[in-house]
Scaffold this motif. Structure first.
Motif, PDB file in Angstrom:
ATOM      1  N   ALA A   2      38.458 112.647 -42.591  1.00 44.03           N
ATOM      2  CA  ALA A   2      38.963 112.303 -41.260  1.00 44.03           C
ATOM      3  C   ALA A   2      37.840 112.346 -40.229  1.00 44.03           C
ATOM      4  N   GLN A   3      36.924 113.313 -40.364  1.00 39.83           N
ATOM      5  CA  GLN A   3      35.785 113.374 -39.446  1.00 39.83           C
ATOM      6  C   GLN A   3      34.933 112.114 -39.543  1.00 39.83           C
ATOM      7  N   ILE A   4      34.652 111.694 -40.774  1.00 40.61           N
ATOM      8  CA  ILE A   4      33.839 110.490 -40.964  1.00 40.61           C
ATOM      9  C   ILE A   4      34.575 109.269 -40.430  1.00 40.61           C
ATOM     10  N   ALA A   5      35.879 109.213 -40.641  1.00 37.04           N
ATOM     11  CA  ALA A   5      36.660 108.080 -40.146  1.00 37.04           C
ATOM     12  C   ALA A   5      36.587 107.985 -38.628  1.00 37.04           C
ATOM     13  N   GLY A   6      36.577 109.130 -37.950  1.00 35.65           N
ATOM     14  CA  GLY A   6      36.455 109.123 -36.500  1.00 35.65           C
ATOM     15  C   GLY A   6      35.135 108.523 -36.048  1.00 35.65           C
ATOM     16  N   LEU A   7      34.058 108.878 -36.740  1.00 37.94           N
ATOM     17  CA  LEU A   7      32.751 108.302 -36.414  1.00 37.94           C
ATOM     18  C   LEU A   7      32.734 106.805 -36.698  1.00 37.94           C
ATOM     19  N   GLN A   8      33.311 106.409 -37.812  1.00 37.64           N
ATOM     20  CA  GLN A   8      33.312 104.989 -38.158  1.00 37.64           C
ATOM     21  C   GLN A   8      34.119 104.163 -37.157  1.00 37.64           C
ATOM     22  N   ARG A   9      35.179 104.728 -36.628  1.00 37.14           N
ATOM     23  CA  ARG A   9      35.944 104.010 -35.594  1.00 37.14           C
ATOM     24  C   ARG A   9      35.091 103.776 -34.350  1.00 37.14           C
ATOM     25  N   LEU A  10      34.289 104.772 -34.002  1.00 39.02           N
ATOM     26  CA  LEU A  10      33.384 104.595 -32.866  1.00 39.02           C
ATOM     27  C   LEU A  10      32.396 103.465 -33.128  1.00 39.02           C
ATOM     28  N   VAL A  11      31.840 103.431 -34.335  1.00 38.75           N
ATOM     29  CA  VAL A  11      30.886 102.382 -34.678  1.00 38.75           C
ATOM     30  C   VAL A  11      31.540 101.014 -34.565  1.00 38.75           C
ATOM     31  N   LEU A  12      32.732 100.868 -35.113  1.00 34.50           N
ATOM     32  CA  LEU A  12      33.430  99.583 -35.046  1.00 34.50           C
ATOM     33  C   LEU A  12      33.652  99.157 -33.602  1.00 34.50           C
ATOM     34  N   ALA A  13      33.986 100.126 -32.755  1.00 33.49           N
ATOM     35  CA  ALA A  13      34.245  99.800 -31.348  1.00 33.49           C
ATOM     36  C   ALA A  13      32.983  99.333 -30.632  1.00 33.49           C
ATOM     37  N   HIS A  14      31.824  99.819 -31.055  1.00 36.88           N
ATOM     38  CA  HIS A  14      30.566  99.471 -30.393  1.00 36.88           C
ATOM     39  C   HIS A  14      29.780  98.405 -31.149  1.00 36.88           C
ATOM     40  N   ASN A  15      30.323  97.906 -32.242  1.00 28.22           N
ATOM     41  CA  ASN A  15      29.567  96.958 -33.062  1.00 28.22           C
ATOM     42  C   ASN A  15      30.410  95.744 -33.443  1.00 28.22           C
ATOM     43  N   SER A  16      31.293  95.365 -32.538  1.00 26.88           N
ATOM     44  CA  SER A  16      32.121  94.157 -32.726  1.00 26.88           C
ATOM     45  C   SER A  16      32.897  94.196 -34.038  1.00 26.88           C
ATOM     46  N   GLY A  17      33.381  95.386 -34.387  1.00 27.28           N
ATOM     47  CA  GLY A  17      34.205  95.515 -35.573  1.00 27.28           C
ATOM     48  C   GLY A  17      33.446  95.546 -36.881  1.00 27.28           C
ATOM     49  N   VAL A  18      32.113  95.632 -36.826  1.00 27.79           N
ATOM     50  CA  VAL A  18      31.292  95.646 -38.038  1.00 27.79           C
ATOM     51  C   VAL A  18      30.855  97.079 -38.335  1.00 27.79           C
ATOM     52  N   ALA A  19      31.063  97.531 -39.577  1.00 25.70           N
ATOM     53  CA  ALA A  19      30.708  98.893 -39.966  1.00 25.70           C
ATOM     54  C   ALA A  19      29.203  99.033 -40.157  1.00 25.70           C
ATOM     55  N   ARG A  20      28.721 100.256 -40.118  1.00 28.26           N
ATOM     56  CA  ARG A  20      27.348 100.592 -40.445  1.00 28.26           C
ATOM     57  C   ARG A  20      27.354 101.711 -41.498  1.00 28.26           C
ATOM     58  N   PRO A  21      26.334 101.766 -42.342  1.00 25.40           N
ATOM     59  CA  PRO A  21      26.289 102.832 -43.342  1.00 25.40           C
ATOM     60  C   PRO A  21      26.202 104.212 -42.703  1.00 25.40           C
ATOM     61  N   VAL A  22      26.844 105.170 -43.358  1.00 22.95           N
ATOM     62  CA  VAL A  22      26.783 106.575 -42.949  1.00 22.95           C
ATOM     63  C   VAL A  22      26.262 107.391 -44.121  1.00 22.95           C
ATOM     64  N   TRP A  23      25.293 108.263 -43.858  1.00 24.04           N
ATOM     65  CA  TRP A  23      24.811 109.221 -44.844  1.00 24.04           C
ATOM     66  C   TRP A  23      25.122 110.627 -44.353  1.00 24.04           C
ATOM     67  N   VAL A  24      25.535 111.492 -45.242  1.00 20.80           N
ATOM     68  CA  VAL A  24      25.645 112.924 -44.947  1.00 20.80           C
ATOM     69  C   VAL A  24      24.374 113.556 -45.492  1.00 20.80           C
ATOM     70  N   THR A  25      23.445 113.891 -44.590  1.00 18.95           N
ATOM     71  CA  THR A  25      22.142 114.363 -45.053  1.00 18.95           C
ATOM     72  C   THR A  25      22.051 115.883 -45.159  1.00 18.95           C
ATOM     73  N   GLU A  26      23.117 116.579 -44.800  1.00 17.25           N
ATOM     74  CA  GLU A  26      23.237 118.005 -45.114  1.00 17.25           C
ATOM     75  C   GLU A  26      24.705 118.349 -45.209  1.00 17.25           C
ATOM     76  N   ILE A  27      25.062 119.054 -46.256  1.00 19.77           N
ATOM     77  CA  ILE A  27      26.366 119.697 -46.349  1.00 19.77           C
ATOM     78  C   ILE A  27      26.270 120.753 -47.439  1.00 19.77           C
ATOM     79  N   GLY A  28      27.012 121.822 -47.295  1.00 20.28           N
ATOM     80  CA  GLY A  28      26.999 122.862 -48.322  1.00 20.28           C
ATOM     81  C   GLY A  28      27.829 124.052 -47.889  1.00 20.28           C
ATOM     82  N   TRP A  29      28.096 124.915 -48.832  1.00 20.48           N
ATOM     83  CA  TRP A  29      28.802 126.172 -48.586  1.00 20.48           C
ATOM     84  C   TRP A  29      28.000 127.300 -49.215  1.00 20.48           C
ATOM     85  N   TYR A  30      27.880 128.402 -48.514  1.00 15.64           N
ATOM     86  CA  TYR A  30      27.257 129.584 -49.109  1.00 15.64           C
ATOM     87  C   TYR A  30      28.338 130.469 -49.718  1.00 15.64           C
ATOM     88  N   THR A  31      27.960 131.222 -50.729  1.00 12.26           N
ATOM     89  CA  THR A  31      28.913 132.147 -51.338  1.00 12.26           C
ATOM     90  C   THR A  31      29.012 133.386 -50.467  1.00 12.26           C
TER      91      THR A  31
END
Length: 586
Positions: free
Chosen positions: A227-256
């Motif tokens: 859902a978080q990524i979808a929110g960002l993608q909606r912003l991109v569509l709104a600012h890019n005439s409905g055309v998507a742009r690639p998204v990379w998650v360049t950090e994610i993780g959980w510590y024990t």
């Protein structure tokens, strides 16, 4: 025995080696979807690199620090340690995503670049990196978490504007030198939509090829990432005439970590592996192109690695989970989520051969009787019976081929009977339209609702506030205050019903362990239903969940309130509040 041989020997159990070799025999070139964060620029030994390669991980994210590369103005000198690790990556056919960071003491007094001269110098540094390493570098990332703690000095006065100027300067220089290089922009701490709105409104899409984010959820499971990524993608569509742009998650993780208080999430190594697999699957389902796990090995007290920092670099369950995921979803494209109950995930992918492969898990143990699947494996890559009666749980399974027997989501008629009337996060809004929700305060022991008037927006969030210090309400949390006479001031979000009938009210309050905790309560039509203290130490729970039904009519009000703890200490009082109100059949 050489260190690299020791790593290979101790890192990979036999079953994993079979799995890795099978992945390598699969058709097609390596994919860059599966990456890890490394710290070779911070002194990690390149002897780790064969271990990364043996695991079939084709790309790493690391840095080539500006201050090291340009020790004097216009003098470029690449440290031998940088050349050594980059050469080792090349030998092992691992693609580096190079983060171009951080400030350089030769410019802007060592602050984050904020003048045209410093930005031009940063752009020259980017070009020198590309010239030195040539075609080995196919992608670079412009800075790291500029919106967070990795910027200092005047640039912090308007991080979005400062970052945009830096991004433009770097992008133009990089594309003049190497038009083929992928320029990754943003690298944001979290997925801060107000900050991204500023970047996109300012024209960031003209100066980047890929957007990158770091959607850490340290004390929460992965569900919701999509859902978080979808929110960002909606912003991109709104600012890019409905055309998507690639998204990379360049950090994610959980510590024990252990559970430090009742309700605090405990994450052992097995849970970490399950979170990895679920996070990667959910992010791929949100059309994220690449995901980089932070990090390859544990670091001091950061137990986020795929391997332990124990000498032999012993593989953790998360390592095996990533290897399994990479094998099962190799070159598979996401097709859709099966029509299952909301707490049962069946994410359907399609392999190049046309065969379906599903990633399936259930947040609650659920017995099912399955038919039709050709094969199934667990997170360790072990074959499990693909058909018959099994109990699904929160550890994903991978099913190949057709699959029947998963429970279906409620029908349209059934869904209408339990339709969501209100969701405190989804429906959060500012004026002029707040819908059925309003935002206010209780002063002292009163349950008289006083509306808040002001809405402020930062790079991180939109928040309602009032005359009392620190009082705020956002989409996800509430922070109380104290009046001048010492009276507690509760932050309150109110739902006003437009429905006549029985409703089900479910959700939770969540506070941290620091400070003196908070009081949380639910008030119905001015009458307090309950109040309890949470957070502020190991002797109190950090979560108070609620789930009850009640009759409602048009005009019924339900207030979700957070007030200061017993010592009226406002530190660490931000409390996550989630409430969903549904129709409930009597």
């Amino acid at each position: 025995m050489k260190t690299s041989r020791k790593i290979a020997l101790f890192l990979f159990p036999p079953a994993l080696m079979v799995l890795v070799l099978a992945a390598r025999r699969a058709a097609g070139p390596p994919e860059e979807r599966w990456g890890v964060m490394t710290h070779f620029a911070q002194g990690w030994s390149p002897d780790l690199i064969p271990a990364i390669a043996h695991g079939g991980i084709p790309t790493v994210r690391d840095e080539l620090y500006w201050a090291k590369v340009e020790p004097k103005p216009h003098v470029y000198s690449f440290p031998p340690a940088y050349d050594a690790y980059m050469a080792a990556l090349r030998r092992n056919h691992i693609e580096p995503l190079v983060v171009l960071s951080f400030e350089n003491g030769n410019y802007d007094g060592g602050d984050t670049p904020h003048t045209p001269e410093a930005r031009a110098a940063y752009a020259r540094y980017a070009v020198e990196v590309l010239r030195h390493y040539g075609s080995q570098i196919k992608a670079v990332e412009i800075w790291n978490e500029y919106n967070g703690s990795f910027s200092k000095g005047p640039a912090t006065e308007d991080r979005a504007a400062s970052y945009l100027a830096l991004l433009r300067a770097a992008y133009a220089a990089i594309k003049r030198e190497r038009p083929d290089v992928i320029v990754v922009g943003g690298a944001t701490s979290g997925v801060p939509l107000p900050y991204w709105e500023k970047l996109l409104a300012g024209g960031a899409l003209d100066s980047l090829d890929v957007l990158s984010v770091h959607p850490y959820r340290y004390d929460e499971p992965p569900e919701g990432l999509e859902a978080q990524i979808a929110g960002l993608q909606r912003l991109v569509l709104a600012h890019n005439s409905g055309v998507a742009r690639p998204v990379w998650v360049t950090e994610i993780g959980w510590y024990t970590k252990p559970s430090r208080a009742p309700g605090d999430l405990a994450i052992d190594e097995r849970t970490q592996a399950e979170f990895l697999a679920r996070a990667y699957a959910l992010l791929l389902s949100a059309r994220v192109q690449r995901v980089y796990w932070y990090a390859f090995q544990d670091e001091n007290d950061l137990t986020m690695g795929l391997v332990r920092n124990d000498g032999p670099h012993t593989a953790k369950p998360a390592y095996t989970a990533l290897a399994t995921l990479a094998e099962q979803l190799r070159h598979a494209r996401f097709v859709g989520r099966d029509d299952t109950p909301e707490d049962l995930y069946s994410l359907r992918f399609e392999r190049p051969s046309g065969e379906a492969v599903r990633v399936v898990w259930s947040l609650q143990p659920r017995p099912v009787t399955l038919t039709g699947a050709k094969a199934a494996v667990d997170l360790e890559g072990r074959a499990v019976p693909p058909n018959g009666t099994i109990t699904l749980n929160d550890s994903p399974l991978f099913f190949s081929g057709p699959l029947a027997g998963l429970p279906r989501a409620p029908s349209a008629a059934e869904a209408a009977e339990s339709a969501v009337l209100a969701d405190s996060s989804r429906d959060f809004a500012g004026p002029p339209d707040t819908g059925a929700w309003s935002y206010g305060e209780f002063v002292g022991d009163s349950t008289t609702f006083a509306p808040l008037a002001a809405v402020a927006e930062s790079d991180w969030k939109k928040s309602w506030s009032g005359e009392y210090p620190y009082l705020s309400i956002t989409a996800g949390d509430q922070h109380p205050s104290v009046a001048g006479d010492g009276a507690p001031v509760a932050a309150v979000r109110r739902w006003r019903s437009g429905y006549d009938g029985t409703v089900r009210v479910a959700g939770s309050f969540r506070c941290g362990l620091q400070g003196d905790g908070v009081g949380v309560s639910i008030v119905v039509d001015g009458q307090r239903r309950f109040r309890t203290l949470i957070g502020g130490g190991a002797d109190r729970p950090v979560v108070e969940s609620f789930d009850f039904t009640m009759p409602a009519r048009a005009g019924t009000t339900i207030d979700f309130a957070v007030d200061p703890g017993p010592a009226a200490n406002l530190d660490f009082d931000a409390t996550t509040v989630a409430a969903v109100i549904r129709k409930e059949q009597p």
